[in-house]
Design an enzyme around this catalytic site. Structure first.
Site, PDB file in Angstrom:
ATOM      1  N   ASP A 281      -5.633   1.480  -6.379  1.00 27.37           N
ATOM      2  CA  ASP A 281      -4.782   1.745  -5.564  1.00 27.37           C
ATOM      3  C   ASP A 281      -5.356   2.965  -4.370  1.00 27.37           C
ATOM      4  OD1 ASP A 281      -2.809   0.498  -4.484  1.00 27.37           O
ATOM      5  OD2 ASP A 281      -1.358   1.132  -6.114  1.00 27.37           O
TER       6      ASP A 281
ATOM      7  N   LYS B  17      -0.720 -10.816  -6.132  1.00 24.48           N
ATOM      8  CA  LYS B  17      -1.858 -10.024  -6.592  1.00 24.48           C
ATOM      9  C   LYS B  17      -2.469 -10.592  -7.895  1.00 24.48           C
ATOM     10  CE  LYS B  17      -0.192  -5.607  -4.470  1.00 24.48           C
ATOM     11  NZ  LYS B  17       0.443  -4.253  -4.414  1.00 24.48           N
TER      12      LYS B  17
ATOM     13  N   GLN C 168       2.985  -0.872  -9.137  1.00 20.20           N
ATOM     14  CA  GLN C 168       3.574  -1.352  -7.572  1.00 20.20           C
ATOM     15  C   GLN C 168       4.580  -0.212  -7.289  1.00 20.20           C
ATOM     16  OE1 GLN C 168       2.633  -3.843  -5.932  1.00 20.20           O
ATOM     17  NE2 GLN C 168       4.227  -3.730  -4.464  1.00 20.20           N
TER      18      GLN C 168
HETATM   19  N1  GUN Z   1       3.635  -1.298  -2.137  1.00 18.63           N
HETATM   20  C1  GUN Z   1       3.375  -1.614  -0.904  1.00 18.63           C
HETATM   21  N2  GUN Z   1       2.232  -1.295  -0.755  1.00 18.63           N
HETATM   22  C2  GUN Z   1       1.603  -1.214  -1.931  1.00 18.63           C
HETATM   23  C3  GUN Z   1       0.295  -0.982  -2.263  1.00 18.63           C
HETATM   24  O1  GUN Z   1      -0.892  -0.971  -1.598  1.00 18.63           O
HETATM   25  N3  GUN Z   1      -0.004  -0.432  -3.533  1.00 18.63           N
HETATM   26  C4  GUN Z   1       0.937  -0.346  -4.464  1.00 18.63           C
HETATM   27  N4  GUN Z   1       0.872   0.145  -5.631  1.00 18.63           N
HETATM   28  N5  GUN Z   1       2.304  -0.469  -4.299  1.00 18.63           N
HETATM   29  C5  GUN Z   1       2.613  -0.956  -2.946  1.00 18.63           C
END
Ligand code: GUN
Length: 299
Positions: free
Chosen positions: A120, A53, A97
């Site tokens: 998110d 990311k 995350q």
């Molecule tokens: N962990 C797995 N997928 C995601 C996501 O889309 N957002 C976040 N914040 N954590 C994740």
């Protein structure tokens, strides 16, 4: 011939559009979009995702900042970090995350993110806007938004008359995915671990979206011939054929057997996965435009 939906190529076109939008925002005299990614602990898979990311954010021309807290960080420490990012004028998007280490409660953390920085799409304000059909002023959860773009590739944006089954009912994916399909006029069912007969529900579906986290659970005899299958699962399974201790990634769908029955199917890897990161970038550039008072692009 079955269409294998190329998530990598579709994600690349989203990234291209995001980069163009970020550049034009900067040329108009505004700041670079700023994305802060927060990770707690040292789970290797989470670090891999977060690294990807952060790299992609840089590639899009963003100001990309990663905050890594130790596995023992307290709830207060994490909440204080989010509070400081909320008031940081250079930050347009905040992503914490998930999953967090077990001693931390993710819900208060997510709900403390300013909705306009919640790239998110997990804040109840953003979830509520989606649930009430406002797809214009909130931020939509990245994986469902990306999966929806794959559905659009096959059926266009109006799903009137089509049956959709989403298997999985999480806040992160299943619920927002169902809302997006409903908004596009599909007739939507949400199946889950307590559903009586998932294969029977699946056989009614023109669009089947699987997000259960069970390797290759969806078999070819679950499918309505000609269905479009979107596989959201990412499961690590042993792959002794690649050498001792090696693993491979598979989805929730038995790809090889389903590919011969489906009209279109997204592979794992290379389907929904790349779309999730692309939509995070899209949400960040959208948030940056709104904060700058400039009309935001749509994806
Ligand atoms: N962990 C797995 N997928 C995601 C996501 O889309 N957002 C976040 N914040 N954590 C994740």
């Amino acid at each position: 011939m079955t269409i294998v939906i190329d998530g990598k190529a579709i994600a690349a076109s989203v990234i291209e559009a995001v980069t163009v939008a970020a550049t034009s925002l900067e040329s108009a005299g505004h700041r670079k979009p700023g994305l802060a990614v927060v990770i707690v602990g040292d789970d290797p898979a989470s670090h891999t995702y977060v690294g990807a990311k952060s790299r992609m954010a840089k590639q899009c021309g963003f100001n990309s900042i990663q905050h890594t807290l130790s596995a023992g960080a307290s709830q207060d420490e994490l909440m204080a970090l989010v509070a400081s990012l909320n008031i940081d004028p250079d930050i347009d998007g905040i992503l914490v995350q998930l999953p967090l280490p077990k001693h931390l409660d993710s819900e208060p953390v997510i709900q403390s993110i300013l909705p306009e920085k919640d790239v998110d799409g997990l804040h109840i304000v953003n979830a509520g806007k989606l649930a009430t059909g406002d797809l214009k002023t909130g931020l939509i959860s990245c994986t469902p938004a990306g999966a929806m773009i794959l559905v659009r590739e096959i059926y266009g944006s109006d799903l009137s008359g089509l049956n959709a089954l989403v298997i999985g009912r999480s806040n992160l994916f299943g619920k927002p995915m169902a809302q997006l399909l409903l908004n596009a006029n599909a007739t939507v069912t949400i199946g889950h671990s307590r559903s009586r007969d998932l294969p029977a529900l699946a056989r009614q579906a023109d669009i089947l979206v699987a997000a259960v986290g069970r390797p290759q659970m969806v078999k070819s005899d679950w499918l309505k011939p000609g269905a479009t299958v979107i596989d959201v699962g990412i499961n690590r399974v042993d792959a002794p054929e690649k050498g001792e201790g090696k693993f491979k990634l598979v989805g929730d769908v038995s790809f090889d057997e389903c590919a011969s029955v489906a009209k279109a199917i997204s592979p794992v890897p290379g389907g929904v996965g790349p779309m999730t990161i692309a939509m995070l970038m899209a949400n960040t550039v959208i948030a940056a435009h709104r904060r700058a008072g400039v009309a935001a692009p749509s994806f």
